[in-house]
Design a protein around this motif. Structure first.
Motif, PDB file in Angstrom:
ATOM      1  N   PHE A  56       0.850  -1.194   0.000  1.00 42.79           N
ATOM      2  CA  PHE A  56       0.000   0.000   0.000  1.00 42.79           C
ATOM      3  C   PHE A  56       0.884   1.242   0.000  1.00 42.79           C
ATOM      4  CE2 PHE A  56       0.447  -0.765   4.564  1.00 42.79           C
ATOM      5  CZ  PHE A  56       0.476   0.508   5.149  1.00 42.79           C
ATOM      6  N   PHE A  57       0.678   2.069  -1.012  1.00 45.55           N
ATOM      7  CA  PHE A  57       1.465   3.283  -1.218  1.00 45.55           C
ATOM      8  C   PHE A  57       0.686   4.472  -0.659  1.00 45.55           C
ATOM      9  CE2 PHE A  57       2.612   0.203  -4.430  1.00 45.55           C
ATOM     10  CZ  PHE A  57       3.996   0.277  -4.494  1.00 45.55           C
ATOM     11  N   TYR A  58       1.291   5.215   0.239  1.00 46.10           N
ATOM     12  CA  TYR A  58       0.605   6.349   0.854  1.00 46.10           C
ATOM     13  C   TYR A  58       1.417   7.640   0.664  1.00 46.10           C
ATOM     14  CZ  TYR A  58       3.831   5.135   4.694  1.00 46.10           C
ATOM     15  OH  TYR A  58       4.946   4.831   5.443  1.00 46.10           O
TER      16      TYR A  58
ATOM     17  N   GLY B 273      -5.152  10.816   6.609  1.00 46.27           N
ATOM     18  CA  GLY B 273      -5.575   9.669   5.819  1.00 46.27           C
ATOM     19  C   GLY B 273      -4.566   8.532   5.855  1.00 46.27           C
ATOM     20  N   CYS B 274      -3.297   8.869   5.754  1.00 50.27           N
ATOM     21  CA  CYS B 274      -2.245   7.851   5.763  1.00 50.27           C
ATOM     22  C   CYS B 274      -2.169   7.163   7.120  1.00 50.27           C
ATOM     23  CB  CYS B 274      -0.904   8.490   5.420  1.00 50.27           C
ATOM     24  SG  CYS B 274      -0.875   9.235   3.770  1.00 50.27           S
ATOM     25  N   THR B 275      -2.411   7.903   8.171  1.00 53.81           N
ATOM     26  CA  THR B 275      -2.395   7.322   9.514  1.00 53.81           C
ATOM     27  C   THR B 275      -3.526   6.322   9.679  1.00 53.81           C
ATOM     28  OG1 THR B 275      -1.389   9.309  10.464  1.00 53.81           O
ATOM     29  CG2 THR B 275      -2.537   7.831  11.984  1.00 53.81           C
ATOM     30  N   ARG B 276      -4.732   6.690   9.254  1.00 52.45           N
ATOM     31  CA  ARG B 276      -5.871   5.774   9.361  1.00 52.45           C
ATOM     32  C   ARG B 276      -5.636   4.503   8.550  1.00 52.45           C
ATOM     33  NH1 ARG B 276      -9.053  10.025   7.768  1.00 52.45           N
ATOM     34  NH2 ARG B 276     -10.091   8.745   6.196  1.00 52.45           N
ATOM     35  N   GLU B 277      -5.083   4.667   7.363  1.00 50.94           N
ATOM     36  CA  GLU B 277      -4.838   3.518   6.495  1.00 50.94           C
ATOM     37  C   GLU B 277      -3.814   2.575   7.126  1.00 50.94           C
ATOM     38  OE1 GLU B 277      -3.982   2.623   1.775  1.00 50.94           O
ATOM     39  OE2 GLU B 277      -3.267   4.510   2.646  1.00 50.94           O
ATOM     40  N   ALA B 278      -2.712   3.113   7.629  1.00 51.63           N
ATOM     41  CA  ALA B 278      -1.667   2.291   8.241  1.00 51.63           C
ATOM     42  C   ALA B 278      -2.182   1.590   9.502  1.00 51.63           C
ATOM     43  CB  ALA B 278      -0.451   3.147   8.567  1.00 51.63           C
ATOM     44  N   ILE B 279      -2.999   2.281  10.277  1.00 48.42           N
ATOM     45  CA  ILE B 279      -3.579   1.686  11.488  1.00 48.42           C
ATOM     46  C   ILE B 279      -4.524   0.547  11.114  1.00 48.42           C
ATOM     47  CG2 ILE B 279      -5.206   2.111  13.379  1.00 48.42           C
ATOM     48  CD1 ILE B 279      -3.904   4.854  13.732  1.00 48.42           C
ATOM     49  N   ASP B 280      -5.295   0.721  10.035  1.00 50.53           N
ATOM     50  CA  ASP B 280      -6.226  -0.334   9.593  1.00 50.53           C
ATOM     51  C   ASP B 280      -5.476  -1.587   9.153  1.00 50.53           C
ATOM     52  OD1 ASP B 280      -8.485   1.095  10.161  1.00 50.53           O
ATOM     53  OD2 ASP B 280      -8.853   1.766   8.104  1.00 50.53           O
ATOM     54  N   PHE B 281      -4.384  -1.413   8.408  1.00 53.28           N
ATOM     55  CA  PHE B 281      -3.609  -2.574   7.981  1.00 53.28           C
ATOM     56  C   PHE B 281      -2.936  -3.245   9.185  1.00 53.28           C
ATOM     57  CE2 PHE B 281      -3.833  -0.913   3.567  1.00 53.28           C
ATOM     58  CZ  PHE B 281      -4.186  -2.098   2.923  1.00 53.28           C
ATOM     59  N   THR B 282      -2.533  -2.445  10.167  1.00 49.35           N
ATOM     60  CA  THR B 282      -1.950  -2.997  11.391  1.00 49.35           C
ATOM     61  C   THR B 282      -2.999  -3.813  12.152  1.00 49.35           C
ATOM     62  OG1 THR B 282      -0.299  -1.240  11.629  1.00 49.35           O
ATOM     63  CG2 THR B 282      -0.945  -2.412  13.636  1.00 49.35           C
ATOM     64  N   ARG B 283      -4.208  -3.285  12.229  1.00 50.89           N
ATOM     65  CA  ARG B 283      -5.302  -3.963  12.926  1.00 50.89           C
ATOM     66  C   ARG B 283      -5.591  -5.335  12.322  1.00 50.89           C
ATOM     67  NH1 ARG B 283     -10.478  -3.937  11.297  1.00 50.89           N
ATOM     68  NH2 ARG B 283     -10.135  -2.136   9.919  1.00 50.89           N
ATOM     69  N   LEU B 284      -5.403  -5.446  11.012  1.00 54.22           N
ATOM     70  CA  LEU B 284      -5.707  -6.695  10.310  1.00 54.22           C
ATOM     71  C   LEU B 284      -4.463  -7.536  10.020  1.00 54.22           C
ATOM     72  CD1 LEU B 284      -8.276  -5.238   7.746  1.00 54.22           C
ATOM     73  CD2 LEU B 284      -8.794  -6.580   9.797  1.00 54.22           C
TER      74      LEU B 284
END
Length: 226
Positions: A107-109, A116-127
């Motif tokens: 995933f390129f941010y 937005g980049c923080t939310r995306e990185a946190i979501d991938f970490t969560r999963l």
């Protein structure tokens, strides 16, 4: 009365209304000049800040049609994933061959520690555990230097490796570097993109112009279905 006396008497006394008026006028003129001098740097600074905010640390102005054409190159599904060798947070080096025979999410941010980049990185970490169960590794990539990536990781307790591509080589190879516009200006920058590479080393899915909310969950479902 002598000529010398007449000349002396013709001068305006310092305490007279006329003298006071001249003094006030001189002071007002000086204050106006000083205010203009002080405003000039502030105006320049504001313009500079606006430019920085528009382009970001990982972007540059679009100066030629050649640059624009290069930015439009996009990786298609079914193509072989381009090789890469880049540094990651912690100081290690990551290559595509490290994940041979495994599914891989890239995933390129645009920029570390932005909303937005923080939310995306946190979501991938969560999963992260769910991706691991699906036999899929996850890597985040931006043009931020390693120090910024590590600060980003530590601040938000991120659990996915973060790659630093300051020269935009991987970004361009995967079609995540292209023309953007903001405040009426065009420039080259990172396009929020996600690539799912299959265990055969080919591009299985491509998401462009990603909307962060729910995106990581969609990628997980796609990885499970491979």
């Amino acid at each position: 009365m002598s000529k010398k006396s007449r000349k002396k008497s013709s001068k305006t006394p310092s305490g007279s209304p006329t003298a006071k008026k001249k003094t006030l006028k001189t002071r007002a003129s000086s204050q106006t000049k000083l205010a203009k001098t002080r405003r000039a740097p502030a105006s320049k600074s504001a313009a500079s800040i606006a430019k920085t905010a528009s382009h970001g640390a990982a972007s540059k102005q679009l100066n030629s049609s050649k640059s624009a054409a290069a930015a439009k190159v996009a990786l298609a599904e079914g193509e072989k994933a381009p090789a890469f060798r880049l540094p990651r947070d912690g100081g290690d080096v990551v290559t595509l061959s490290d994940y041979a025979g495994r599914k891989l999410v890239l995933f390129f941010y645009p920029r570390a520690d932005t909303p937005g980049c923080t939310r995306e990185a946190i979501d991938f970490t969560r999963l992260a555990d769910d991706f691991a169960k699906a036999g899929t590794a996850v890597l985040g990539i931006s043009a931020d230097p390693l120090k910024a990536q590590e600060k980003f990781r530590d601040k938000h307790k991120l659990g996915v490796p973060l790659i630093s591509d300051e020269q935009h080589e991987m970004l361009e190879a995967y079609g995540a570097w292209g023309e953007k516009s903001m405040y009426g200006k065009s420039f080259l920058g990172i396009l929020r993109t996600t690539i799912l590479v299959g265990s055969d080393g080919k591009v299985a899915r491509v998401w462009r112009n990603v909307r962060v909310d729910g995106h990581a969950d969609q990628v997980l479902e796609a990885a499970r279905s491979l």
